[in-house]
Design a protein around this motif. Sequence first.
Motif, PDB file in Angstrom:
ATOM      1  N   HIS A 278      41.488  21.279  40.249  1.00 50.75           N
ATOM      2  CA  HIS A 278      41.969  22.466  39.545  1.00 50.75           C
ATOM      3  C   HIS A 278      43.337  22.127  38.941  1.00 50.75           C
ATOM      4  CE1 HIS A 278      43.457  26.925  39.957  1.00 50.75           C
ATOM      5  NE2 HIS A 278      43.248  26.585  38.701  1.00 50.75           N
ATOM      6  N   MET A 279      43.482  22.328  37.636  1.00 54.01           N
ATOM      7  CA  MET A 279      44.755  22.066  36.969  1.00 54.01           C
ATOM      8  C   MET A 279      45.218  23.324  36.246  1.00 54.01           C
ATOM      9  SD  MET A 279      44.274  18.185  35.495  1.00 54.01           S
ATOM     10  CE  MET A 279      46.041  17.989  35.216  1.00 54.01           C
ATOM     11  N   THR A 280      46.511  23.583  36.285  1.00 55.48           N
ATOM     12  CA  THR A 280      47.081  24.751  35.612  1.00 55.48           C
ATOM     13  C   THR A 280      48.080  24.291  34.553  1.00 55.48           C
ATOM     14  OG1 THR A 280      48.890  24.922  37.220  1.00 55.48           O
ATOM     15  CG2 THR A 280      46.866  26.143  37.702  1.00 55.48           C
ATOM     16  N   GLY A 281      48.446  25.210  33.685  1.00 57.33           N
ATOM     17  CA  GLY A 281      49.476  24.935  32.689  1.00 57.33           C
ATOM     18  C   GLY A 281      49.063  23.976  31.595  1.00 57.33           C
ATOM     19  N   LEU A 282      47.759  23.921  31.269  1.00 59.86           N
ATOM     20  CA  LEU A 282      47.280  22.958  30.264  1.00 59.86           C
ATOM     21  C   LEU A 282      47.184  23.552  28.862  1.00 59.86           C
ATOM     22  CD1 LEU A 282      44.338  21.242  32.216  1.00 59.86           C
ATOM     23  CD2 LEU A 282      46.789  20.713  32.255  1.00 59.86           C
ATOM     24  N   LYS A 283      47.155  24.847  28.749  1.00 61.63           N
ATOM     25  CA  LYS A 283      46.883  25.471  27.455  1.00 61.63           C
ATOM     26  C   LYS A 283      47.893  25.051  26.395  1.00 61.63           C
ATOM     27  CE  LYS A 283      45.763  29.886  25.287  1.00 61.63           C
ATOM     28  NZ  LYS A 283      45.581  31.339  25.489  1.00 61.63           N
ATOM     29  N   GLY A 284      47.368  24.586  25.260  1.00 58.46           N
ATOM     30  CA  GLY A 284      48.217  24.207  24.138  1.00 58.46           C
ATOM     31  C   GLY A 284      48.793  22.814  24.218  1.00 58.46           C
ATOM     32  N   LEU A 285      48.540  22.064  25.323  1.00 61.55           N
ATOM     33  CA  LEU A 285      49.131  20.740  25.485  1.00 61.55           C
ATOM     34  C   LEU A 285      48.185  19.652  24.987  1.00 61.55           C
ATOM     35  CD1 LEU A 285      50.777  20.893  29.037  1.00 61.55           C
ATOM     36  CD2 LEU A 285      51.698  21.617  26.828  1.00 61.55           C
ATOM     37  N   LEU A 286      48.772  18.568  24.525  1.00 61.62           N
ATOM     38  CA  LEU A 286      48.018  17.375  24.151  1.00 61.62           C
ATOM     39  C   LEU A 286      48.029  16.395  25.318  1.00 61.62           C
ATOM     40  CD1 LEU A 286      49.545  16.769  20.601  1.00 61.62           C
ATOM     41  CD2 LEU A 286      47.330  17.812  21.103  1.00 61.62           C
ATOM     42  N   SER A 287      47.066  15.486  25.310  1.00 60.57           N
ATOM     43  CA  SER A 287      47.067  14.437  26.319  1.00 60.57           C
ATOM     44  C   SER A 287      48.078  13.364  25.923  1.00 60.57           C
ATOM     45  CB  SER A 287      45.686  13.809  26.441  1.00 60.57           C
ATOM     46  OG  SER A 287      45.413  12.978  25.320  1.00 60.57           O
ATOM     47  N   THR A 288      48.441  12.514  26.892  1.00 61.52           N
ATOM     48  CA  THR A 288      49.361  11.420  26.592  1.00 61.52           C
ATOM     49  C   THR A 288      48.773  10.491  25.535  1.00 61.52           C
ATOM     50  OG1 THR A 288      48.434  10.265  28.510  1.00 61.52           O
ATOM     51  CG2 THR A 288      50.507  11.428  28.821  1.00 61.52           C
ATOM     52  N   HIS A 289      47.450  10.352  25.514  1.00 59.89           N
ATOM     53  CA  HIS A 289      46.816   9.484  24.516  1.00 59.89           C
ATOM     54  C   HIS A 289      46.994  10.058  23.108  1.00 59.89           C
ATOM     55  CE1 HIS A 289      45.050   7.261  27.813  1.00 59.89           C
ATOM     56  NE2 HIS A 289      44.529   8.369  28.289  1.00 59.89           N
ATOM     57  N   ALA A 290      46.861  11.373  23.016  1.00 59.74           N
ATOM     58  CA  ALA A 290      47.029  12.001  21.706  1.00 59.74           C
ATOM     59  C   ALA A 290      48.489  12.007  21.273  1.00 59.74           C
ATOM     60  CB  ALA A 290      46.488  13.433  21.742  1.00 59.74           C
ATOM     61  N   MET A 291      49.409  12.082  22.229  1.00 56.76           N
ATOM     62  CA  MET A 291      50.836  12.094  21.903  1.00 56.76           C
ATOM     63  C   MET A 291      51.320  10.716  21.452  1.00 56.76           C
ATOM     64  SD  MET A 291      52.198  15.181  22.583  1.00 56.76           S
ATOM     65  CE  MET A 291      53.859  15.111  23.253  1.00 56.76           C
TER      66      MET A 291
END
Length: 304
Positions: A278-291
């Motif tokens: 279970h992970m929280t606080g992901l909305k709107g974030l990019l992955s490190t690969h995309a960054m």
Amino acid sequence: MLLAGARDKLEDASGVVGIADDVKALRDRVARVATTRVTPPLNVDLIPISNPADPAQEVLLVVVPASADAPHMADEKYWGRSATGKRPLTDAEAQRLWAQRHHQRETFLDHLLAMPETFDPVRGQDTRFGHLYLYLRPAKPPTSTVTEVLAQQSSPAWIRKVETFPAKWWPSLASLEHRVPHPDGIALATYVVPNREEVGERFEEGLLYLLVDDHGAVQVVSVPGTRVWDMRDVPEPRDDFCISPNYAMELTHQVLQLAGITLADNAGYFGRWNVGVHMTGLKGLLSTHAMDASARAPHVQATT
């Protein structure tokens, strides 16, 4: 446990006669029966054992762990065990077991989703990062209490025992050096967490918290479940939050090994596990690969 290659009354090693057929062929046959003639398919462990004095003589140990999918059907009947051996289950007994299994799965999911409120030392408005929660529960509770054995050992010692690969990301299981009092079992943390009233943003970074409870379940929260992306090699440096799939997968891998090895060594449990992430606080974030400016991964943002 079933032992193929021994007489019915095995009083000592003289009762071992070995398998006349090829052990590999027998393993394949048992595995095929367990997966094709049993519904739902049954997972079994097949362990060949050679006689040290005569390597040509082998027996096959068949271990049938407690199943989370019970009851199982064979020969068009659902089967259970009694004091005198196996017996067919009545319709009412099978339905009761199905209802019990469904309830266990629902309670497992409810527990996983409630961990931000019931287990996390840093909660609510105090959170700055997204958090990563792992919940691993044996399909059947082990017959012995694993925490009684672990309580007699040094905490870093039994953690290091299951570190089969060096962690690249931090915090990892190697960071768990502090014993934290907990009523449900043995809890470890990267550092001692103050009272919740004193917890602020500065306590989030680097906090990993783990509990092995008296029933063998393992709970983990990594407070820095998301990361700060600090990209200094581009014309306009940014300082943004992002998702680290590599860290999430590495920590999950470590905790899976920890749970399996710890219960096998200290409680004799070799059965199946229920595993939740279970992970929280992901909305709107990019992955490190995309960054990463050099990566060609699609820039897809998390939506939940």
